[in-house]
Design a protein around this motif. Structure first.
Motif, PDB file in Angstrom:
ATOM      1  N   UNK A  85       0.860  -1.179   0.000  1.00  0.00           N
ATOM      2  CA  UNK A  85       0.000   0.000   0.000  1.00  0.00           C
ATOM      3  C   UNK A  85       0.896   1.229   0.000  1.00  0.00           C
ATOM      4  N   UNK A  86       0.578   2.183  -0.862  1.00  0.00           N
ATOM      5  CA  UNK A  86       1.361   3.415  -0.959  1.00  0.00           C
ATOM      6  C   UNK A  86       0.764   4.430   0.009  1.00  0.00           C
ATOM      7  N   UNK A  87       1.572   4.898   0.936  1.00  0.00           N
ATOM      8  CA  UNK A  87       1.121   5.827   1.966  1.00  0.00           C
ATOM      9  C   UNK A  87       1.837   7.165   1.801  1.00  0.00           C
ATOM     10  N   UNK A  88       1.094   8.240   1.958  1.00  0.00           N
ATOM     11  CA  UNK A  88       1.631   9.574   1.731  1.00  0.00           C
ATOM     12  C   UNK A  88       2.369  10.077   2.958  1.00  0.00           C
ATOM     13  N   UNK A 130      -6.216  20.446  -2.457  1.00  0.00           N
ATOM     14  CA  UNK A 130      -4.910  20.061  -2.999  1.00  0.00           C
ATOM     15  C   UNK A 130      -4.794  18.577  -3.320  1.00  0.00           C
ATOM     16  N   UNK A 131      -5.800  17.783  -2.933  1.00  0.00           N
ATOM     17  CA  UNK A 131      -5.633  16.338  -3.019  1.00  0.00           C
ATOM     18  C   UNK A 131      -5.552  15.819  -4.447  1.00  0.00           C
ATOM     19  N   UNK A 132      -6.247  16.430  -5.388  1.00  0.00           N
ATOM     20  CA  UNK A 132      -6.141  15.966  -6.773  1.00  0.00           C
ATOM     21  C   UNK A 132      -4.698  16.069  -7.251  1.00  0.00           C
ATOM     22  N   UNK A 133      -4.104  17.219  -7.007  1.00  0.00           N
ATOM     23  CA  UNK A 133      -2.709  17.425  -7.424  1.00  0.00           C
ATOM     24  C   UNK A 133      -1.782  16.469  -6.683  1.00  0.00           C
ATOM     25  N   UNK A 134      -2.015  16.287  -5.388  1.00  0.00           N
ATOM     26  CA  UNK A 134      -1.163  15.403  -4.597  1.00  0.00           C
ATOM     27  C   UNK A 134      -1.290  13.966  -5.080  1.00  0.00           C
ATOM     28  N   UNK A 135      -2.506  13.521  -5.376  1.00  0.00           N
ATOM     29  CA  UNK A 135      -2.711  12.146  -5.836  1.00  0.00           C
ATOM     30  C   UNK A 135      -1.956  11.883  -7.132  1.00  0.00           C
ATOM     31  N   UNK A 136      -1.983  12.832  -8.042  1.00  0.00           N
ATOM     32  CA  UNK A 136      -1.253  12.669  -9.299  1.00  0.00           C
ATOM     33  C   UNK A 136       0.257  12.682  -9.068  1.00  0.00           C
ATOM     34  N   UNK A 137       0.705  13.476  -8.089  1.00  0.00           N
ATOM     35  CA  UNK A 137       2.128  13.479  -7.751  1.00  0.00           C
ATOM     36  C   UNK A 137       2.546  12.126  -7.175  1.00  0.00           C
ATOM     37  N   UNK A 138       1.693  11.563  -6.321  1.00  0.00           N
ATOM     38  CA  UNK A 138       1.977  10.240  -5.757  1.00  0.00           C
ATOM     39  C   UNK A 138       2.106   9.208  -6.872  1.00  0.00           C
ATOM     40  N   UNK A 190      -0.089  -2.979  -6.240  1.00  0.00           N
ATOM     41  CA  UNK A 190       0.210  -1.640  -5.726  1.00  0.00           C
ATOM     42  C   UNK A 190      -1.114  -0.962  -5.406  1.00  0.00           C
ATOM     43  N   UNK A 191      -1.376  -0.766  -4.126  1.00  0.00           N
ATOM     44  CA  UNK A 191      -2.633  -0.135  -3.697  1.00  0.00           C
ATOM     45  C   UNK A 191      -2.404   1.346  -3.469  1.00  0.00           C
ATOM     46  N   UNK A 192      -3.277   2.148  -4.029  1.00  0.00           N
ATOM     47  CA  UNK A 192      -3.186   3.600  -3.882  1.00  0.00           C
ATOM     48  C   UNK A 192      -4.536   4.126  -3.430  1.00  0.00           C
ATOM     49  N   UNK A 193      -4.513   5.013  -2.444  1.00  0.00           N
ATOM     50  CA  UNK A 193      -5.744   5.542  -1.865  1.00  0.00           C
ATOM     51  C   UNK A 193      -6.268   6.729  -2.664  1.00  0.00           C
TER      52      UNK A 193
END
Length: 543
Positions: A303-306, A330-338, A359-362
């Motif tokens: 799981x990918x954790x920020x 900001x979460x849309x931008x952060x999710x794409x950065x992740x 690969x799990x991404x939230x």
């Protein structure tokens, strides 16, 4: 010749008389001596109007009256003029309403309450309070029920609060889901607290709209004149700060402004600025936690954790900033950065955990319910070349009846070959009956059910029920938060579950190649020797 001139003059007089008679202005002229008396058609209609009023309403029309005296030789002529200003008055009223009242609710707007507060502060020995009311989770209501019902809710809220006002109070709508309440007079903190609590309690009572029962609440911040400011702007700012302090604590309650609130607000502003800069400079990073098949002793996924690597080099956990990032949009931008970081760290991920791990991404429920964002997000996943390895983790609220996720977004996820996991199952809107309507691949049982499960029979029963239904619906189960040998032993001995996450197996680790950089190159630096995830193996026997 004289007769001709007389005829022309009489003709002109007749034409002039006709012109004046047809004017929309009422004219009545009476000489002092009584020798001259004239009234045109409009003047006849208006002849009964009172002489001592300037504005008069007559049969649904608004008339303005003016009087002048004109000398005629030794005589005087008193002239009364009456104008129909109905349309002008309607236009003025319309412009006034637009300038000072909210179109949806009919409440005063910010300009009106600002003028009113300014007038109150001019009064001698004035004492009043200003309450800033911000509805909790109104965006969720808007997203779930739609704009029409959300607008009806705002109107009903306005009506309900208005019914509680004293004659000298005022309620204004100053933003989408924001209201300002003027409580005047208000002499002490105890009185103010009682008044505000009455409004807060009324907002917590259900609203019934188009067959829906909608529950809501509001966070309320209060400032007091003259203690907290001498102008509307000062009082508004202090009430707003107190409201944000409520939002960060016990939503649905009220709080008076104090110096600590001011300090907390300043700290929040600093944190907002730091977070915005961190996103801009890409100073976020990913941590990876293993998903373990504890029956085969294999790592089957991550799981990918920020995480936030702040300007001091310290790693901040998500609980300190994710909620703020959501509030700031900001979460849309952060999710794409992740996602970009996952793609850049592929080699390190494969070396540390294995090339076949999932690969799990939230993705936040709000994001999952936005088809446009999800379309761009899924296109970015496809671009990584690892789409079939991805599991999109969303909380069960994304599957709500009116959500766009299940109807529009889920087919897009299926189309690229990725899978879907219901995250934190059991903590939100879920029920076992609702689970039957959800077409996900995996259920992730929240850690609150797993903690000390060997000592909690009720949690054991719930877990068994979830396990049975998931088996019937062909969904896999993973439990999170396994931290002790006793918890693992119970899962091994008393369930058929195979997958788990938790500190007992491995803590999240940060790979150097996963640190987000403000400048990227096409080639990654050669990574240091990765830290492999180790976990304990437990020998067990099923009874």
């Amino acid at each position: 010749m004289t007769n001709n001139n007389h005829n022309v003059e009489r003709h002109v007089n007749d034409e002039l008389h006709t012109l004046v008679d047809e004017l929309p202005i009422g004219i009545t002229a009476v000489s002092t001596s009584g020798l001259f008396n004239y009234t045109n058609k409009a003047g006849v209609v208006h002849s009964g109007l009172p002489a001592d009023q300037e504005i008069v309403e007559l049969e649904g029309r608004v008339l303005q009256i003016a009087q002048v005296t004109v000398p005629i030789g030794a005589d005087e002529c008193h002239v009364k003029l009456s104008y129909d200003i109905t349309e002008q008055r309607q236009l003025e009223d319309d412009l006034y309403r637009r300038a000072y009242f909210d179109e949806l609710t009919g409440l005063p707007n910010r300009s009106m309450i600002e003028r009113t507060v300014a007038a109150v502060t001019d009064a001698e020995n004035a004492s009043f309070a200003l309450a800033f009311i911000d509805l909790d989770h109104f965006k969720d209501v808007n997203d779930y029920y739609g704009h029409t019902i959300a607008d009806q809710l705002l109107t009903k809220i306005a009506d309900r609060l208005s019914a509680e006002l004293r004659p000298s109070d005022m309620l204004a709508r100053v933003g989408g889901d924001e209201f300002v309440l003027l409580l005047s007079p208000a002499t002490n903190a105890d009185e103010i607290a009682l008044l505000v609590q009455k409004f807060s309690s009324r907002l917590k009572q259900p609203f019934f709209i188009d067959g829906y029962e909608i529950l809501t609440s509001a966070s309320i911040g209060v400032s007091i004149y003259p203690d907290n400011g001498a102008s509307f702007e000062e009082l508004y700012s202090k009430a707003d700060q107190a409201m944000y302090d409520v939002k960060n604590g016990a939503r649905g309650s009220a709080q008076l402004f104090d110096s600590n609130t001011d300090k907390a607000s300043n700290e929040r502003m600093k944190l907002e600025q730091r977070l915005r800069l961190a996103v801009r400079d890409q100073r976020l990073c990913c941590a990876y936690q293993a998903k373990v098949d504890f029956r085969s002793d294999e790592i089957v996924g991550i799981e990918v954790l920020l995480r936030w690597r702040d300007e001091y080099g310290d790693i901040q956990p998500p609980g300190d900033f994710v909620t703020l990032a959501v509030e700031l949009g900001l979460m849309d931008e952060i999710t794409l950065l992740v996602l970009s970081e996952i793609a850049a760290a592929r080699n390190s991920i494969d070396e540390a955990f294995g090339p076949e791990v999932s690969i799990s991404i939230n993705v936040a429920a709000r994001q999952a319910d936005k088809p446009d964002f999800m379309r761009s997000f899924l296109e970015a996943i496809v671009a990584t070349g690892m789409a079939k390895r991805f599991i999109i983790e969303v909380t069960e609220e994304a599957f709500l009846q009116k959500s766009k996720f299940q109807a529009e977004v889920l087919p897009m996820i299926r189309n690229i070959g990725a899978r879907v996991s219901i995250d934190d199952f059991g903590t939100g809107y879920s029920s076992l009956s609702a689970l039957a309507d959800i077409t996900a691949d995996e259920i992730k049982v929240d850690r609150s059910f797993i903690t000390d499960i060997h000592l909690r029979p009720r949690s054991q029963s719930v877990l068994k029920a979830i396990e049975s239904l998931a088996d019937a619906l062909d969904m896999s189960i993973i439990v999170e938060g396994v931290e002790t040998f006793e918890e693992l032993l119970y899962l091994q001995a008393s369930t058929r579950i195979r997958l788990a996450q938790g500190y007992y197996f491995a803590k999240p680790i940060v790979l150097e190649k996963a640190v987000m950089k403000s400048e990227r190159t096409n080639e990654l630096r050669k990574p240091a020797e990765p830290t492999r995830v180790e976990h304990k193996r437990v020998n067990y026997s099923r009874s």
